[in-house]
Write an enzyme that holds these catalytic residues in place. Structure first.
Site, PDB file in Angstrom:
ATOM      1  N   TYR A 141       0.815  -1.222   0.000  1.00 48.05           N
ATOM      2  CA  TYR A 141       0.000   0.000   0.000  1.00 48.05           C
ATOM      3  C   TYR A 141       0.848   1.273   0.000  1.00 48.05           C
ATOM      4  O   TYR A 141       0.356   2.348  -0.316  1.00 48.05           O
ATOM      5  CB  TYR A 141      -0.936   0.029   1.218  1.00 48.05           C
ATOM      6  CG  TYR A 141      -2.044  -1.008   1.177  1.00 48.05           C
ATOM      7  CD1 TYR A 141      -2.144  -1.918   0.126  1.00 48.05           C
ATOM      8  CD2 TYR A 141      -2.991  -1.084   2.187  1.00 48.05           C
ATOM      9  CE1 TYR A 141      -3.142  -2.874   0.090  1.00 48.05           C
ATOM     10  CE2 TYR A 141      -3.999  -2.031   2.148  1.00 48.05           C
ATOM     11  CZ  TYR A 141      -4.062  -2.932   1.096  1.00 48.05           C
ATOM     12  OH  TYR A 141      -5.055  -3.869   1.065  1.00 48.05           O
ATOM     13  N   LYS A 189       3.822 -15.426   2.263  1.00 47.27           N
ATOM     14  CA  LYS A 189       3.767 -16.197   1.017  1.00 47.27           C
ATOM     15  C   LYS A 189       5.227 -16.479   0.646  1.00 47.27           C
ATOM     16  O   LYS A 189       5.711 -16.129  -0.445  1.00 47.27           O
ATOM     17  CB  LYS A 189       3.018 -15.364  -0.040  1.00 47.27           C
ATOM     18  CG  LYS A 189       2.669 -16.085  -1.328  1.00 47.27           C
ATOM     19  CD  LYS A 189       1.626 -17.162  -1.164  1.00 47.27           C
ATOM     20  CE  LYS A 189       1.427 -17.904  -2.477  1.00 47.27           C
ATOM     21  NZ  LYS A 189       0.755 -19.195  -2.316  1.00 47.27           N
ATOM     22  N   ASP A 221      -2.673 -18.154   1.467  1.00 41.76           N
ATOM     23  CA  ASP A 221      -3.785 -18.825   0.786  1.00 41.76           C
ATOM     24  C   ASP A 221      -4.365 -19.936   1.665  1.00 41.76           C
ATOM     25  O   ASP A 221      -5.585 -20.049   1.834  1.00 41.76           O
ATOM     26  CB  ASP A 221      -3.365 -19.350  -0.598  1.00 41.76           C
ATOM     27  CG  ASP A 221      -1.977 -19.983  -0.613  1.00 41.76           C
ATOM     28  OD1 ASP A 221      -1.260 -19.892   0.405  1.00 41.76           O
ATOM     29  OD2 ASP A 221      -1.606 -20.581  -1.638  1.00 41.76           O
ATOM     30  N   ASP A 245      -5.316  -6.957   5.749  1.00 41.92           N
ATOM     31  CA  ASP A 245      -6.529  -6.259   5.324  1.00 41.92           C
ATOM     32  C   ASP A 245      -7.574  -7.297   4.903  1.00 41.92           C
ATOM     33  O   ASP A 245      -8.736  -7.259   5.313  1.00 41.92           O
ATOM     34  CB  ASP A 245      -6.169  -5.345   4.141  1.00 41.92           C
ATOM     35  CG  ASP A 245      -7.242  -4.313   3.854  1.00 41.92           C
ATOM     36  OD1 ASP A 245      -8.242  -4.277   4.598  1.00 41.92           O
ATOM     37  OD2 ASP A 245      -7.086  -3.555   2.882  1.00 41.92           O
ATOM     38  N   ASP A 249     -10.890  -8.852   7.450  1.00 47.42           N
ATOM     39  CA  ASP A 249     -12.269  -8.671   6.987  1.00 47.42           C
ATOM     40  C   ASP A 249     -12.957 -10.028   6.845  1.00 47.42           C
ATOM     41  O   ASP A 249     -14.117 -10.184   7.206  1.00 47.42           O
ATOM     42  CB  ASP A 249     -12.307  -7.958   5.623  1.00 47.42           C
ATOM     43  CG  ASP A 249     -12.594  -6.473   5.779  1.00 47.42           C
ATOM     44  OD1 ASP A 249     -12.250  -5.927   6.853  1.00 47.42           O
ATOM     45  OD2 ASP A 249     -13.143  -5.867   4.847  1.00 47.42           O
TER      46      ASP A 249
END
Ligand code: NAD
Length: 363
Positions: A141, A189, A221, A245, A249
């Site tokens: 970001y 990852k 994942d 993020d 959620d």
């Protein structure tokens, strides 16, 4: 101790839910003999109207001079035609960046009484209690270079972390885990991304300073699936910015309503506390907003800025008790509303206060 709290209630349901959170905080701090001051300042759409900008200087100065900032929510349909850089939401981004918090804490826990609000089966979520620690100032970001080149029809972002950025947020995750159930699950990852390899190596190094806390690594994942299959397996989940993020959620479904979720951003000059939900213009001013997310955010202020664990736990216990007794705001009673006593925003706040008062008297 003296706790100096700044409230920036903001727009929509922000003022409605923060009013209840402040009343609960006041009740607890007063009844437990702590001194405190609570000041209010404008942010977001209301600040644009009063001061011509979403983060007035006086709000920023008051925030930097406080121990904790409680934010309601910002955003109002009235300003949708403004360019993105002038909208109410910019005030919040500016405030976050000025306060400098790099660790975003988002609890995701199951209330047994709200099991019917979750799309997951009760036996999967019952007992789930996860604390996400998401790195907030680095990664994809914020990394440079970033660009959408419309001539060449290419776009790119950069996922970049320094070892120090990973180490400081990892340390917070281990410290929090050592006060909880002694387990950190670090998400990356590392099978594909070099950034994740740095992340994994650094977290493993920091873990050596916390020998009593168990560390496990999960690929993002796989983790997105495990969180829905076996949320009870997790205590503190440590993630970089983008992965956190998405996963935090996703895990909101464990709790069942957006209106229940608190958050805290710590590690900077002043900690910032916000319920996870937005300004909900569709229900603003109607007494329909669920104040429990904001009230639970107040508990995080006591825990992380006041060091008042027992008082924070008292707020959380009273929210549980109120739910056990069958009291609900409308968002928590979509299925089977006739089985519950439906309360307005202010009635729910009053019910939590009444319950806390009884608990503190009997403590
Ligand atoms: P939202 O969270 O405001 O609302 C989503 C849905 O959840 C709505 O149906 C709303 O009625 C419901 N809801 C949210 N909080 C609730 C509560 N406490 N009790 C009962 N129901 C609740 O998200 P949105 O609709 O995408 O955004 C509305 C505005 O809020 C936009 O301007 C957006 O930019 C802003 N926003 C602000 C923040 C923030 O200030 N941190 C976060 C998200 C969105």
């Amino acid at each position: 101790m003296h706790l100096k709290i700044l409230v920036t209630a903001g727009d929509g349901i922000g003022p409605e839910v923060t009013r209840e959170a402040v009343e609960v905080l006041t009740e607890v701090l007063r009844d437990t003999g702590h001194t405190y001051s609570i000041d209010q300042r404008a942010i977001g759409g209301i600040a644009i109207k009063q001061f011509g900008r979403p983060l007035p200087e006086e709000t920023l100065a008051a925030a930097l001079d406080s121990d904790a900032v409680l934010l309601g929510a910002v955003g109002s349909n009235e300003f949708n035609s403004l360019p993105p850089e002038k909208r109410p939401e910019v005030g919040l981004l500016q405030l976050r960046s000025a306060l400098g918090g790099f660790a975003n804490l988002r609890p995701a826990f199951a209330f047994k009484e709200l099991a019917a609000c979750s799309p997951l089966r009760p036996e999967i979520i019952d007992g789930a209690d996860i604390l996400f620690v998401r790195e907030l100032l680095g990664g994809l970001y914020f990394g440079q270079p970033r660009e959408w080149n419309k001539t060449t029809n290419e776009a790119w972002n950069t996922m970049r972390y320094t070892k120090d950025e990973v180490a400081r947020v990892a340390r917070i995750a281990f410290e929090l885990a050592s006060k909880r159930r002694m387990k950190v699950t670090s998400v990356d990852k590392a099978n594909v991304l070099e950034v994740s390899q740095l992340w994994r190596a650094t977290v493993t190094e920091i873990a050596k300073d916390f020998p009593s806390v168990a560390l496990e690594h999960q690929y993002v994942d796989a983790m997105s699936m495990h969180l829905m299959n076996q949320p009870k397996n997790y205590d503190v989940v440590l993630t970089e910015n983008l992965f956190g993020d998405i996963l935090s959620d996703e895990s909101a479904v464990i709790t069942g309503s957006l209106g229940m979720l608190p958050s805290a951003t710590i590690g900077g000059k002043v900690n910032l506390y916000e319920p996870v939900h937005g300004s909900a213009p569709d229900i603003a001013g109607k007494g329909l907003a669920n104040p429990l997310g904001a009230i639970l955010t107040g508990a995080l202020i006591l825990r992380h800025s006041g060091g008042l664990e027992a008082e924070a736990a008292a707020i959380e216990a009273s929210v549980r008790k109120v739910l056990e007794q069958g009291f609900r705001t409308p968002d928590l009673a979509r299925t089977n509303p006739q089985s519950f006593t439906i309360l307005s925003t202010t009635e729910m706040g009053a019910k939590v206060r009444e319950t806390i008062k009884t608990m503190l008297v009997n403590a």
